[in-house]
Design an enzyme around this catalytic site. Structure first.
Site, short mmCIF file in Angstrom:
data_model
loop_
_atom_site.label_atom_id
_atom_site.label_comp_id
_atom_site.label_asym_id
_atom_site.label_seq_id
_atom_site.Cartn_x
_atom_site.Cartn_y
_atom_site.Cartn_z
N GLY A 99 38.62 46.16 38.11
CA GLY A 99 39.49 44.99 38.19
C GLY A 99 40.58 45.08 37.14
O GLY A 99 41.64 44.46 37.27
N HIS A 155 51.01 33.80 34.63
CA HIS A 155 49.66 33.99 34.09
C HIS A 155 49.49 33.30 32.74
O HIS A 155 50.48 32.98 32.07
CB HIS A 155 49.36 35.48 33.92
CG HIS A 155 49.00 36.18 35.20
ND1 HIS A 155 49.93 36.66 36.07
CD2 HIS A 155 47.78 36.45 35.76
CE1 HIS A 155 49.32 37.20 37.11
NE2 HIS A 155 48.01 37.08 36.95
N LYS A 159 47.24 37.50 28.57
CA LYS A 159 47.33 38.70 29.41
C LYS A 159 48.09 39.81 28.69
O LYS A 159 49.14 39.57 28.10
CB LYS A 159 48.03 38.35 30.74
CG LYS A 159 48.04 39.50 31.73
CD LYS A 159 48.32 39.04 33.14
CE LYS A 159 48.39 40.21 34.12
NZ LYS A 159 47.15 40.99 34.16
N1 LIG Z 1 41.47 42.39 39.66
C1 LIG Z 1 41.39 41.09 39.47
O1 LIG Z 1 41.21 40.29 40.41
C2 LIG Z 1 41.51 40.56 38.07
C3 LIG Z 1 41.78 41.43 37.09
N2 LIG Z 1 41.87 40.98 35.81
C4 LIG Z 1 42.05 42.04 34.82
O2 LIG Z 1 40.77 42.26 34.22
C5 LIG Z 1 40.94 42.65 32.86
C6 LIG Z 1 40.11 41.70 31.98
O3 LIG Z 1 40.66 40.41 32.08
P1 LIG Z 1 40.07 39.20 31.23
O4 LIG Z 1 38.61 39.07 31.50
O5 LIG Z 1 40.95 38.04 31.46
O6 LIG Z 1 40.30 39.75 29.75
P2 LIG Z 1 39.47 39.41 28.41
O7 LIG Z 1 40.39 39.78 27.29
O8 LIG Z 1 38.93 38.04 28.49
O9 LIG Z 1 38.25 40.44 28.48
C7 LIG Z 1 38.35 41.80 28.19
C8 LIG Z 1 37.07 42.20 27.50
O10 LIG Z 1 37.07 43.62 27.29
C9 LIG Z 1 36.48 43.81 26.00
N3 LIG Z 1 36.74 45.13 25.45
C10 LIG Z 1 37.75 45.54 24.67
N4 LIG Z 1 37.57 46.81 24.30
C11 LIG Z 1 36.41 47.21 24.87
C12 LIG Z 1 35.65 48.41 24.86
N5 LIG Z 1 36.04 49.46 24.13
N6 LIG Z 1 34.51 48.47 25.58
C13 LIG Z 1 34.09 47.43 26.29
N7 LIG Z 1 34.73 46.24 26.32
C14 LIG Z 1 35.89 46.14 25.62
C15 LIG Z 1 37.09 42.71 25.17
O11 LIG Z 1 36.38 42.55 23.95
P3 LIG Z 1 37.02 41.67 22.74
O12 LIG Z 1 36.81 40.26 23.15
O13 LIG Z 1 36.20 42.09 21.57
O14 LIG Z 1 38.46 42.05 22.65
C16 LIG Z 1 36.92 41.55 26.12
O15 LIG Z 1 35.63 40.97 26.01
C17 LIG Z 1 42.45 42.60 32.60
O16 LIG Z 1 42.98 43.91 32.76
C18 LIG Z 1 42.99 41.71 33.70
O17 LIG Z 1 44.31 42.01 34.03
C19 LIG Z 1 41.71 39.68 35.49
C20 LIG Z 1 41.47 38.76 36.45
C21 LIG Z 1 41.35 39.12 37.84
O1 LIG Z 2 44.96 39.17 33.76
C1 LIG Z 2 44.67 38.35 34.67
O2 LIG Z 2 44.26 37.21 34.44
C2 LIG Z 2 44.84 38.79 36.06
N1 LIG Z 2 45.14 40.03 36.31
C3 LIG Z 2 45.31 40.63 37.58
C4 LIG Z 2 46.74 41.11 37.74
O3 LIG Z 2 47.30 41.69 36.78
O4 LIG Z 2 47.31 40.97 38.82
C5 LIG Z 2 44.82 39.76 38.70
C6 LIG Z 2 45.05 38.30 38.53
O5 LIG Z 2 46.39 38.04 38.71
C7 LIG Z 2 44.57 37.83 37.15
#
Ligand SMILES: NC(=O)C1=CN([C@@H]2O[C@H](COP(=O)(O)OP(=O)(O)OC[C@H]3O[C@@H](n4cnc5c(N)ncnc54)[C@H](OP(=O)(O)O)[C@@H]3O)[C@@H](O)[C@H]2O)C=CC1
Ligand SMILES: O=C(O)C1=N[C@H](C(=O)O)C[C@H](O)C1
Length: 267
Positions: A99, A155, A159
């Site tokens: 994701g 967003h 992000k």
């Molecule tokens: N495809 C989809 O539908 C969606 C995709 N996304 C994408 O998903 C990703 C995560 O989003 P989101 O949950 O909002 O982000 P967050 O910042 O909330 O979560 C990312 C997590 O990754 C952790 N992390 C950082 N480095 C490492 C590592 N070396 N090993 C393991 N974990 C690590 C972070 O830890 P720490 O807290 O310590 O920094 C944090 O807990 C983003 O790239 C976003 O764009 C998001 C929503 C929907």
């Molecule tokens: O970082 C987010 O939050 C999201 N990231 C994805 C993107 O870059 O398109 C999916 C969704 O928009 C949420």
């Protein structure tokens, strides 16, 4: 259905927490390990907020993939870490459902080739929400009839990547049905740099808004003679993405190649 053993990277994140719930509440899913940059050596159940889930936490993906028997990696981390985890998982024969956004064309091509050579399924999904997939498909349809289009993605302000993976994917889909075009006045000038947004190689403008309070939203706006058409999708919470994560985990078990975008697996 066969039990699917899952490693989750990023369990403490906004998406990661939802994914822990999804795995925990899905009978045929089993969380066998987590990758996190803190809490190495602990069980997830020892971390605040995750009672009753006894998956071991690893920091180093290589050690984790060597020691843990798993079918699927779900990666919900950062662009930098997601790329490392995904490549390594394929090398170890663990199917990544990704994701995490921020993969460029070259990185996708490299992964596609690696997945094909190893015969390991990979799903890279810029957006897991079914409504977002429909929004992108509708935009692709509309582009047959409207040459002029701009994308506004909005967003939350935590992000890391801009433009969003969804906006990039939307522009790619639109480019499949629309001839490249340079939009706006041929002599237009930006008096403040960036005013017209980022421009893709086919001339589609993407505008990225970051504000606290937002989750994930996108408008694709088409303009024609005396009319406009706006296609909008809103994710109000991260639970909106979880049915797409579940479908991806189930589907990847029967894949031996890379699939980029859920529009390729949702009928
Ligand atoms: N495809 C989809 O539908 C969606 C995709 N996304 C994408 O998903 C990703 C995560 O989003 P989101 O949950 O909002 O982000 P967050 O910042 O909330 O979560 C990312 C997590 O990754 C952790 N992390 C950082 N480095 C490492 C590592 N070396 N090993 C393991 N974990 C690590 C972070 O830890 P720490 O807290 O310590 O920094 C944090 O807990 C983003 O790239 C976003 O764009 C998001 C929503 C929907
Ligand atoms: O970082 C987010 O939050 C999201 N990231 C994805 C993107 O870059 O398109 C999916 C969704 O928009 C949420």
């Amino acid at each position: 259905m066969k039990n699917i053993k899952i490693i989750l990277a990023g369990p403490r994140g906004r998406m990661g927490k939802e994914a822990v719930d999804l795995i925990h509440n899905t009978e045929h899913f089993q969380l066998v390990a987590c990758l996190d940059r803190v809490n190495e050596g602990k069980l997830l159940s020892e971390v605040e907020g995750f009672p009753n889930i006894d998956a071991p936490i690893y920091y180093d993906p290589r050690t984790c993939f060597q020691e843990v028997e798993a079918d699927v990696l779900i990666d919900l981390t950062t662009p930098e870490i997601g790329k490392i985890n995904t490549k390594l998982a394929v090398e170890y024969g663990i199917r990544p459902v990704v994701g995490t956004t921020g993969f460029n064309e070259e990185e996708l091509k490299e992964l596609k080739d690696l997945a094909a050579s190893k015969k390991v399924g990979v799903i890279i999904a810029p957006n897991f929400a079914v409504g977002a997939i429909l929004m992108m498909k509708f935009a692709q349809m509309a582009a047959k009839h409207f040459q002029d289009v701009e994308i506004m993605e909005l967003h939350h302000d935590r992000k890391l990547d801009a433009p969003s993976g969804t906006a990039i994917k939307t522009a790619e889909l639109i480019s499949k049905t629309r001839e490249p075009k340079r939009q706006g006045h041929p002599e237009e000038e930006e008096t403040i740099q960036g005013a017209r947004g980022a421009e893709t190689k086919d001339g589609i403008r993407i505008h990225s808004v970051r504000l606290p309070g937002l989750v994930a939203h996108q408008e694709v706006m088409f303009g024609g003679e005396g009319q406009s058409l706006t296609i909008r999708h809103d994710s109000y919470n991260r639970a909106s993405f979880m049915s797409g994560v579940k479908l991806s985990v189930e589907t990847i078990m029967n894949l031996e190649e890379l699939v980029y975008g859920l529009e390729n697996i949702i009928e």
